[in-house]
Design an enzyme around this catalytic site. Structure first.
Site, PDB file in Angstrom:
ATOM      1  N   GLU A  26       0.847  -1.186   0.000  1.00 28.83           N
ATOM      2  CA  GLU A  26       0.000   0.000   0.000  1.00 28.83           C
ATOM      3  C   GLU A  26       0.887   1.242   0.000  1.00 28.83           C
ATOM      4  O   GLU A  26       2.014   1.216   0.499  1.00 28.83           O
ATOM      5  CB  GLU A  26      -0.904   0.010   1.245  1.00 28.83           C
ATOM      6  N   ASN A  71      -6.606   1.517   2.883  1.00 32.48           N
ATOM      7  CA  ASN A  71      -7.322   2.776   3.073  1.00 32.48           C
ATOM      8  C   ASN A  71      -6.936   3.817   2.025  1.00 32.48           C
ATOM      9  O   ASN A  71      -7.758   4.643   1.618  1.00 32.48           O
ATOM     10  CB  ASN A  71      -7.049   3.324   4.471  1.00 32.48           C
ATOM     11  N   GLU A 172     -12.615  -2.037   2.754  1.00 35.97           N
ATOM     12  CA  GLU A 172     -13.213  -1.779   4.084  1.00 35.97           C
ATOM     13  C   GLU A 172     -14.259  -0.659   4.048  1.00 35.97           C
ATOM     14  O   GLU A 172     -14.220   0.275   4.858  1.00 35.97           O
ATOM     15  CB  GLU A 172     -12.105  -1.462   5.096  1.00 35.97           C
ATOM     16  N   TYR A 243      -6.447  -8.840  12.057  1.00 32.05           N
ATOM     17  CA  TYR A 243      -5.146  -8.669  12.699  1.00 32.05           C
ATOM     18  C   TYR A 243      -5.287  -9.075  14.167  1.00 32.05           C
ATOM     19  O   TYR A 243      -6.339  -8.895  14.783  1.00 32.05           O
ATOM     20  CB  TYR A 243      -4.679  -7.214  12.630  1.00 32.05           C
ATOM     21  N   GLU A 291      -6.258  -9.304   3.869  1.00 32.51           N
ATOM     22  CA  GLU A 291      -5.411  -8.639   4.878  1.00 32.51           C
ATOM     23  C   GLU A 291      -5.402  -9.514   6.120  1.00 32.51           C
ATOM     24  O   GLU A 291      -6.461  -9.804   6.687  1.00 32.51           O
ATOM     25  CB  GLU A 291      -5.936  -7.237   5.252  1.00 32.51           C
TER      26      GLU A 291
END
Length: 502
Positions: A26, A71, A172, A243, A291
Site C-alpha cells: 500500500e 485505506n 473496508e 489482525y 489482509e
C-alpha cells in the site's frame, strides 16, 4: 508430553491455490518509498527498485501482491500515477495524513511485479470515485489497443497490456475511517455496477467484494449478507480482514487466536452458502483473506503530518509473533477449499516480514520464516490431520490444542510436508505421525525455530531468530517420531524414496 497425528491421502481438504501465499503493498509509510522503490539506494536497478528487497521477496515465493491499498485506495486517483513522472501531481493523502508524490504508480508497480515474479491484485477506488473510473483502469491495464485508455497506456511506453486478472472492489467500505464509507446497500449497488462494467470491459477478470472490516466491527455479518446479496451474480470472492495482537502480554491466549480465526472463516463461509441457497444458485462464492497479520507493536507512532513516506506502522516482530503467523497460515490452509486468495499485510516495512533502512540495510523479520516455509513447501493438496494431543485453558479460550498442524501433499513431486506449532511453553512434545498410506516416504528435512525468548527479535545487526536443521526423524512401521521443542515452529519434509534426486 506425547501427541499423535494420523495422515492419509484420503484426508484431502482440497487443492491449494498458490494465491493463498499472497501479500500486500500500500502507499503507506515506507512500503513503497524506501521499501520496494528507492532510486538512490546502492542496490537500486535501472527502475529504482531495491534489488535486495526483490531478493527476499523471491525467497518468500509470493505469487500475488495486492495494490495500491488499503485505506489509501479510497481517495486515490489512479490517473495521477501514470504518464510522465514530471507531470504527476502531489496529493494530500487523507487516509494516512501524508503527501503522496506519485513518483511510483500503476506501470511502475506492474514492472516491479515482473521483477519479483508476482502477479498484481489491483484495488479500485469505490470511495471517492465509482464504476466509471474502475472500468477505465481495467481498459487502461488490460485492453490491447485501439481505445482511448489503452492507447494512453501505449503512449506511456507500455505497449503490451498488463492483463491483471484479479480486482478488489474498494477497501473496508463499512469503516468510518474510510473515505466515503457506505452502508451495505450503498456499497452493494456500487460494487455490482463496478464489477459488471469491469467485466464487460474484460470478461476474463475476477472481482472481490469487500466484506466487513473485521469480525468485531458492528456491521459484521449483516454487511456481508446485504452487500453480497446485491452483487452476488457479478462477483467471485468476498474479502476478510483480521489482525491480532498481544497487548495483554498473555502468550497462551495470543497463541490461541487461531481458534478465533477458525470461527471467523467458518462464519463467512456460512453466509456465502446461505446466500447461495437463498438464491437457489449453482454459483459458489469463495473467500479472499486479503489482509491478515499480527499488528500491535507500532500503533500511534508520532510523525510529521503531510510528510512524504514517514515511518508508519513499523512493527518489529518477535518470536511469539512468528508462531502465531504460522498458526494462522495453518488455519488458512485448513480452509483451502474455500480460501483461494490471502494477502499477508504487508510486504515491506509496514507490518511486514521484510524490514529495510532507507539508504541502508535489510533483514528478514521473525514472521518471514514460517511464511517462507509454507509458501515454498506448502503446495499441492492440503491434508487434514487427525490430531490427538493434550489441551489447555487460558484467559480467553478453553480446550486449546497444544499442537496446531496441517500437512500438504504434492502428488506430482511425490512430496509431503508436515507443519506444526508446539504451543506448550515449557515441555517437549514427542510427536508420533501415523503415515497410513505413504509407504516409501522418508524424511528429507526437519526444520524448526525454537529456543528463543518470546520477545526476541531480529535486527540489521543480528538475525537471532531463524530456522535451523535437526536430525531427521525416524520411521518405524509407518510411524514417524519427531521431538518438538517447547514453544516451537516445525517443518518436516518427506519424499518418496524412488523419487529422490541424485
Amino acid at each position: 508430553m506425547k501427541a499423535k497425528i494420523t495422515l492419509a491421502k484420503e484426508f484431502r481438504i482440497g487443492e491449494i491455490d498458490k494465491r493463498i501465499y499472497g501479500s500486500f503493498i500500500e502507499h503507506l509509510g515506507r512500503a513503497v518509498y524506501g521499501g520496494i522503490y528507492e532510486p538512490d539506494h546502492p542496490t537500486a536497478d535501472e527502475n529504482g527498485f531495491r534489488q535486495d528487497v526483490i531478493e527476499l521477496v523471491k525467497k518468500l515465493n509470493v505469487p500475488v501482491v495486492r495494490y495500491p491499498g488499503g485505506n489509501f485506495v479510497s481517495g486515490y486517483n489512479w490517473e495521477d500515477g501514470v504518464g510522465p513522472v514530471e507531470n504527476r501531481p502531489k496529493r494530500l493523502d487523507l487516509a494516512w495524513g501524508t503527501t503522496e508524490p506519485n513518483l511510483f504508480g500503476t506501470n511502475e508497480f506492474l514492472a516491479w511485479c515482473k521483477k519479483a515474479d508476482a502477479q498484481c491484485m489491483m484495488a479500485v477506488n469505490l470511495g471517492t470515485r465509482g464504476p466509471e473510473e474502475a472500468r477505465n483502469i481495467v481498459e487502461y491495464c488490460n485492453h490491447p489497443s485501439g481505445s482511448y485508455w489503452s492507447d494512453l497506456r501505449i503512449s506511456h511506453g507500455v505497449k503490451n497490456p498488463h492483463n491483471i486478472k484479479l480486482w478488489c472492489l474498494g477497501n473496508e467500505m463499512d469503516g468510518h475511517w474510510q473515505m466515503c464509507a457506505k452502508t451495505a446497500t450503498e456499497y452493494g449497488r456500487v460494487a455490482l455496477e463496478a464489477s459488471k462494467m469491469m467485466k464487460w470491459t474484460d470478461d476474463s477478470i475476477e472481482t472481490v467484494l469487500c466484506g466487513s472490516s473485521g469480525r468485531y466491527h458492528p456491521t459484521f455479518g449483516q454487511w456481508e449478507v446485504e452487500s453480497l446479496d446485491i452483487a452476488y451474480d457479478s462477483v467471485d470472492y468476498v474479502s476478510l480482514h483480521q489482525y491480532y495482537g498481544n497487548q495483554a502480554d498473555d502468550t497462551p491466549s495470543f497463541l490461541a487466536k487461531s481458534l478465533e480465526l477458525e470461527e471467523f472463516i467458518h462464519t463467512v463461509i456460512c453466509i456465502c452458502d446461505y446466500l447461495k441457497a437463498k438464491r437457489r444458485s449453482k454459483k459458489q462464492i469463495n473467500l479472499s483473506f486479503d489482509e491478515w497479520n499480527v499488528w500491535y507493536h507500532s500503533h500511534n507512532a508520532p510523525f510529521d503530518k503531510w510528510s512524504i513516506a514517514p515511518p508508519l506502522l513499523e512493527d518489529i516482530y518477535n518470536f511469539e509473533d512468528a508462531l502465531l503467523v504460522g498458526s494462522m497460515l495453518i488455519t488458512l490452509l485448513r480452509h483451502c477449499d474455500r480460501i483461494k486468495i490471502a494477502c499477508l499485510a504487508q510486504l515491506v516495512n509496514v507490518i511486514a516480514p521484510i524490514f529495510t533502512q532507507t539508504g541502508g540495510g535489510i533483514f528478514p523479520q521473525t514472521i518471514f520464516f514460517p511464511f517462507m516455509h509454507l509458501s515454498n513447501y506448502g503446495r499441492g493438496s492440503a491434508l487434514l490431520p487427525l490430531v490427538d494431543c493434550e489441551k489447555y485453558d487460558c484467559k480467553e479460550f478453553t480446550d486449546v490444542p497444544y499442537i496446531e498442524a496441517i500437512a500438504t501433499f504434492n502428488e506430482e513431486k511425490e512430496e509431503m510436508t508436515i507443519f506444526c506449532v508446539n504451543k506448550n511453553l515449557e515441555e517437549n512434545v514427542v510427536l508420533d505421525v501415523n503415515l497410513l498410506d505413504f509407504a516409501g516416504y522418508k524424511p528429507i528435512e526437519f526444520i524448526s525455530m525454537d529456543g528463543h525468548a518470546k520477545n526476541e527479535v531480529n535486527s540489521f545487526e543480528n538475525i537471532a531468530v531463524q530456522p535451523h536443521s535437526n536430525p531427521l526423524p525416524q520411521i518405524d512401521n509407518s510411524i514417524l517420531t519427531a521431538d518438538l521443542k517447547p514453544f516451537s515452529w516445525n517443518v518436516i519434509r518427506l519424499k518418496k524414496e524412488n523419487s529422490y534426486e541424485n
